[in-house]
Design a protein around this motif. Sequence first.
Motif, PDB file in Angstrom:
ATOM      1  N   ARG A  28       0.836  -1.203   0.000  1.00  0.00           N
ATOM      2  CA  ARG A  28       0.000   0.000   0.000  1.00  0.00           C
ATOM      3  C   ARG A  28       0.873   1.256   0.000  1.00  0.00           C
ATOM      4  O   ARG A  28       1.954   1.280   0.560  1.00  0.00           O
ATOM      5  N   ASP A  29       0.345   2.284  -0.639  1.00  0.00           N
ATOM      6  CA  ASP A  29       1.004   3.592  -0.710  1.00  0.00           C
ATOM      7  C   ASP A  29       2.447   3.465  -1.203  1.00  0.00           C
ATOM      8  O   ASP A  29       3.396   3.830  -0.493  1.00  0.00           O
ATOM      9  N   PRO A  30       2.668   2.945  -2.403  1.00  0.00           N
ATOM     10  CA  PRO A  30       4.032   2.766  -2.899  1.00  0.00           C
ATOM     11  C   PRO A  30       4.674   4.097  -3.282  1.00  0.00           C
ATOM     12  O   PRO A  30       3.996   5.066  -3.631  1.00  0.00           O
ATOM     13  N   SER A  31       5.998   4.121  -3.230  1.00  0.00           N
ATOM     14  CA  SER A  31       6.727   5.302  -3.662  1.00  0.00           C
ATOM     15  C   SER A  31       6.759   5.349  -5.190  1.00  0.00           C
ATOM     16  O   SER A  31       6.392   4.389  -5.871  1.00  0.00           O
ATOM     17  N   GLN A  32       7.232   6.475  -5.717  1.00  0.00           N
ATOM     18  CA  GLN A  32       7.297   6.623  -7.173  1.00  0.00           C
ATOM     19  C   GLN A  32       8.254   5.605  -7.786  1.00  0.00           C
ATOM     20  O   GLN A  32       7.991   5.044  -8.857  1.00  0.00           O
ATOM     21  N   LYS A  33       9.364   5.321  -7.099  1.00  0.00           N
ATOM     22  CA  LYS A  33      10.334   4.364  -7.645  1.00  0.00           C
ATOM     23  C   LYS A  33       9.757   2.955  -7.660  1.00  0.00           C
ATOM     24  O   LYS A  33       9.994   2.192  -8.605  1.00  0.00           O
ATOM     25  N   CYS A  40      11.805  -0.668   0.855  1.00  0.00           N
ATOM     26  CA  CYS A  40      12.354  -0.195   2.121  1.00  0.00           C
ATOM     27  C   CYS A  40      12.991   1.165   1.877  1.00  0.00           C
ATOM     28  O   CYS A  40      13.940   1.275   1.095  1.00  0.00           O
ATOM     29  N   ARG A  41      12.424   2.197   2.468  1.00  0.00           N
ATOM     30  CA  ARG A  41      12.910   3.560   2.313  1.00  0.00           C
ATOM     31  C   ARG A  41      12.970   3.984   0.844  1.00  0.00           C
ATOM     32  O   ARG A  41      13.940   4.573   0.376  1.00  0.00           O
ATOM     33  N   GLY A  42      11.935   3.630   0.115  1.00  0.00           N
ATOM     34  CA  GLY A  42      11.829   4.050  -1.263  1.00  0.00           C
ATOM     35  C   GLY A  42      12.605   3.226  -2.260  1.00  0.00           C
ATOM     36  O   GLY A  42      12.637   3.570  -3.447  1.00  0.00           O
ATOM     37  N   VAL A  43      13.225   2.121  -1.830  1.00  0.00           N
ATOM     38  CA  VAL A  43      14.004   1.264  -2.717  1.00  0.00           C
ATOM     39  C   VAL A  43      13.348  -0.114  -2.757  1.00  0.00           C
ATOM     40  O   VAL A  43      13.053  -0.682  -1.694  1.00  0.00           O
ATOM     41  N   PRO A  44      13.083  -0.695  -3.937  1.00  0.00           N
ATOM     42  CA  PRO A  44      12.522  -2.054  -4.004  1.00  0.00           C
ATOM     43  C   PRO A  44      13.390  -3.028  -3.225  1.00  0.00           C
ATOM     44  O   PRO A  44      14.591  -3.152  -3.464  1.00  0.00           O
ATOM     45  N   ALA A  45      12.788  -3.756  -2.276  1.00  0.00           N
ATOM     46  CA  ALA A  45      13.571  -4.600  -1.372  1.00  0.00           C
ATOM     47  C   ALA A  45      13.017  -5.999  -1.213  1.00  0.00           C
ATOM     48  O   ALA A  45      13.653  -6.830  -0.554  1.00  0.00           O
ATOM     49  N   GLY A  46      11.868  -6.306  -1.775  1.00  0.00           N
ATOM     50  CA  GLY A  46      11.290  -7.628  -1.580  1.00  0.00           C
ATOM     51  C   GLY A  46      10.327  -7.996  -2.680  1.00  0.00           C
ATOM     52  O   GLY A  46       9.695  -7.124  -3.300  1.00  0.00           O
ATOM     53  N   MET A  47      10.241  -9.304  -2.933  1.00  0.00           N
ATOM     54  CA  MET A  47       9.304  -9.813  -3.935  1.00  0.00           C
ATOM     55  C   MET A  47       8.720 -11.126  -3.431  1.00  0.00           C
ATOM     56  O   MET A  47       9.461 -11.995  -2.965  1.00  0.00           O
ATOM     57  N   THR A 106      14.306 -11.514  -1.083  1.00  0.00           N
ATOM     58  CA  THR A 106      14.771 -10.157  -0.863  1.00  0.00           C
ATOM     59  C   THR A 106      15.423  -9.661  -2.149  1.00  0.00           C
ATOM     60  O   THR A 106      16.036 -10.434  -2.888  1.00  0.00           O
ATOM     61  N   LEU A 107      15.299  -8.375  -2.427  1.00  0.00           N
ATOM     62  CA  LEU A 107      15.890  -7.759  -3.603  1.00  0.00           C
ATOM     63  C   LEU A 107      16.974  -6.778  -3.164  1.00  0.00           C
ATOM     64  O   LEU A 107      16.824  -6.082  -2.155  1.00  0.00           O
ATOM     65  N   SER A 108      18.046  -6.740  -3.917  1.00  0.00           N
ATOM     66  CA  SER A 108      19.125  -5.807  -3.637  1.00  0.00           C
ATOM     67  C   SER A 108      19.700  -5.291  -4.947  1.00  0.00           C
ATOM     68  O   SER A 108      19.563  -5.929  -5.992  1.00  0.00           O
ATOM     69  N   LYS A 109      20.313  -4.136  -4.887  1.00  0.00           N
ATOM     70  CA  LYS A 109      20.954  -3.498  -6.044  1.00  0.00           C
ATOM     71  C   LYS A 109      20.013  -3.381  -7.245  1.00  0.00           C
ATOM     72  O   LYS A 109      20.385  -3.709  -8.373  1.00  0.00           O
ATOM     73  N   PRO A 110      18.776  -2.922  -7.040  1.00  0.00           N
ATOM     74  CA  PRO A 110      17.885  -2.783  -8.207  1.00  0.00           C
ATOM     75  C   PRO A 110      18.301  -1.591  -9.074  1.00  0.00           C
ATOM     76  O   PRO A 110      18.569  -0.499  -8.568  1.00  0.00           O
ATOM     77  N   ILE A 111      18.382  -1.811 -10.363  1.00  0.00           N
ATOM     78  CA  ILE A 111      18.699  -0.757 -11.326  1.00  0.00           C
ATOM     79  C   ILE A 111      17.611  -0.772 -12.394  1.00  0.00           C
ATOM     80  O   ILE A 111      17.430  -1.776 -13.090  1.00  0.00           O
TER      81      ILE A 111
END
Length: 290
Positions: free
Chosen positions: A91-96, A142-149, A163-168
């Motif tokens: 819910r309420d996702p950030s723009q990124k 997490c803090r505006g960065v995609p962190a999980g799927m 968990t997701l890390s280093k998304p580009i």
Amino acid sequence: MLRRQARLRREYIYRKTIEDRDKSIQEKKDQLRQAITENKPIPSQLQHEAVALQKTLNWEDEGAEGLTTSADDEYRWAGVEDPKILITTARDPSQKLRMFAQEMKLIFPNSQRINRGSYTLGKLMEAARANAITDCVMLHECRGVPAGMVISHLPHGPTAFFTLSKPILRHDIPDVGTMSEAFPHLIFKNFTSKTGLRVKDILRYLFPVPKEDSRRVMTFANEDDFISFRHHTYKTEDREMVLSEVGPRFEMKLFKIVRGTVDKLPTADTEWVLKPYMNTSRKRKFLSLE
């Protein structure tokens, strides 16, 4: 409708339980047969039931081929019917995260993205089942960065948590190529263990069968239990193969597999879970045998 879904789920859980019990007994029989054949001592954990197991060995053969399992029930139409993917966010996702969800929609053919809004998990999965959705992909941040799927297969599971890390994202990749919408060819590297093969099935059945002339390639490369996702297109220039990355790219790490859908987590059995605080966890690899 609700009673039918509850009955089907009970039947699925019962088949899964019987299958696990039979598999455990068969593993013990195989260990006993190997010890007898090689004239070695019987393992200590089997000595108290070795006689009972030995009596059943004489009545066994190789068995019939083509027996179905609960895994076959989960993906029985894989390769026959194209999957239908539902992509949503917290819910309420950030723009990124919104942009990441839009790019994930381009990754999965036959997918549709919806706004989470005020939907609860129960209502969301109920609507997905009613519309013949085969898989639900939920993205978190997490803090505006995609962190999980979370990938939840319908109607009864399994559900895999990554968990997701280093998304580009695509617009962050220099000289990014154009996005093809053809069904992609898949490359899986170093998924050799039992858990690795399970994860491979969960991921590959999100994609339909591609045509031979498709020039779109998606790679899932496992290295030390971190799965690197890359998305390329290729073409031939002067008799040389030229790869163009079209993005997005990210790293995935599995931390849990549940035998159920994401709305049934309180009552679902855990199939596999990462335990990073065990003394031997740093020495072990779970997705590969090497």
